[in-house]
Motif scaffolding. Structure first.
Motif, PDB file in Angstrom:
ATOM      1  N   UNK A 105     -18.019 170.696  58.882  1.00 12.20           N
ATOM      2  CA  UNK A 105     -16.878 171.560  58.348  1.00 12.20           C
ATOM      3  C   UNK A 105     -16.450 172.354  59.035  1.00 12.20           C
ATOM      4  N   UNK A 106     -15.196 172.600  59.582  1.00 12.64           N
ATOM      5  CA  UNK A 106     -14.821 173.699  60.353  1.00 12.64           C
ATOM      6  C   UNK A 106     -15.464 175.103  59.877  1.00 12.64           C
ATOM      7  N   UNK A 107     -15.425 176.024  60.532  1.00 18.17           N
ATOM      8  CA  UNK A 107     -15.674 177.298  59.951  1.00 18.17           C
ATOM      9  C   UNK A 107     -14.804 177.809  58.966  1.00 18.17           C
ATOM     10  N   UNK A 108     -13.398 177.507  59.053  1.00 17.98           N
ATOM     11  CA  UNK A 108     -12.534 178.046  58.069  1.00 17.98           C
ATOM     12  C   UNK A 108     -12.350 177.184  56.898  1.00 17.98           C
ATOM     13  N   UNK A 109     -13.267 175.974  56.777  1.00 20.90           N
ATOM     14  CA  UNK A 109     -13.316 175.137  55.778  1.00 20.90           C
ATOM     15  C   UNK A 109     -11.955 174.463  55.753  1.00 20.90           C
ATOM     16  N   UNK A 110     -11.179 174.250  56.476  1.00 16.14           N
ATOM     17  CA  UNK A 110     -10.104 173.325  56.529  1.00 16.14           C
ATOM     18  C   UNK A 110     -10.071 172.036  57.152  1.00 16.14           C
ATOM     19  N   UNK A 111     -11.006 171.752  57.832  1.00 13.35           N
ATOM     20  CA  UNK A 111     -11.101 170.564  58.473  1.00 13.35           C
ATOM     21  C   UNK A 111     -12.587 170.000  58.539  1.00 13.35           C
ATOM     22  N   UNK A 112     -12.801 168.430  58.390  1.00  9.94           N
ATOM     23  CA  UNK A 112     -13.960 167.929  58.522  1.00  9.94           C
ATOM     24  C   UNK A 112     -13.972 166.958  59.361  1.00  9.94           C
ATOM     25  N   UNK A 113     -15.042 166.708  60.156  1.00 12.03           N
ATOM     26  CA  UNK A 113     -15.089 165.487  61.111  1.00 12.03           C
ATOM     27  C   UNK A 113     -16.455 164.959  61.044  1.00 12.03           C
ATOM     28  N   UNK A 114     -16.700 163.571  61.184  1.00 15.41           N
ATOM     29  CA  UNK A 114     -17.749 162.847  61.228  1.00 15.41           C
ATOM     30  C   UNK A 114     -17.748 161.855  62.415  1.00 15.41           C
ATOM     31  N   UNK A 115     -18.879 161.273  62.907  1.00 17.47           N
ATOM     32  CA  UNK A 115     -18.819 160.553  63.985  1.00 17.47           C
ATOM     33  C   UNK A 115     -19.447 159.271  63.595  1.00 17.47           C
ATOM     34  N   UNK A 116     -18.929 158.062  64.023  1.00 15.53           N
ATOM     35  CA  UNK A 116     -19.604 156.751  63.667  1.00 15.53           C
ATOM     36  C   UNK A 116     -19.657 155.978  65.252  1.00 15.53           C
TER      37      UNK A 116
END
Length: 125
Positions: A105-116
């Motif tokens: 989760x980004x520090x501002x909690x606006x975006x998430x990212x996962x890697x596959x």
């Protein structure tokens, strides 16, 4: 193929995506594809252009069909999947894909990212 999947709020910024990606990708292989839900690609397209990586938009049915380790109430309500980022990464990576990184989760909690990583081994894997 190494895929970064994204989920984010409407108010998210390019910076939030970059921060979520940097956190998720720490120690992982270089990303070769970005993925996000269909209808939300405009912001991620800016990131894709900035890092010179292609982008794929994931259809709603594909998101709903992916089982994710993370179970977010907000994601379940909005997209009927436990983690939009994880579902996008796995769906784009294809059959046999596995997560290298759960959602970050980004520090501002606006975006998430996962890697596959895709289930097939090849030059980009």
């Amino acid at each position: 193929m190494i895929v970064a999947g994204f989920g984010f709020r409407a108010e998210a910024t390019l910076s939030a995506l970059q921060e979520a990606l940097a956190s998720a990708q720490h120690g992982q292989p270089r990303v070769t594809l970005l993925a996000t839900p269909q209808g939300k690609a405009a912001l991620v397209e800016r990131l894709a252009e900035a890092i010179n990586v292609p982008l794929v938009a994931i259809l709603p049915d594909a998101l709903r069909s992916v089982q994710t380790p993370t179970q977010s109430t907000a994601s379940l309500e909005a997209r009927q999947t436990g983690s939009v980022a994880e579902a996008c990464a796995l769906a784009a990576a294809g059959p046999g894909a596995r997560l290298l990184s759960l959602r970050h989760i980004s520090p501002d909690r606006m975006a998430t990212c996962a890697i596959a990583r895709s289930g097939t081994q090849g030059p980009a894997a």
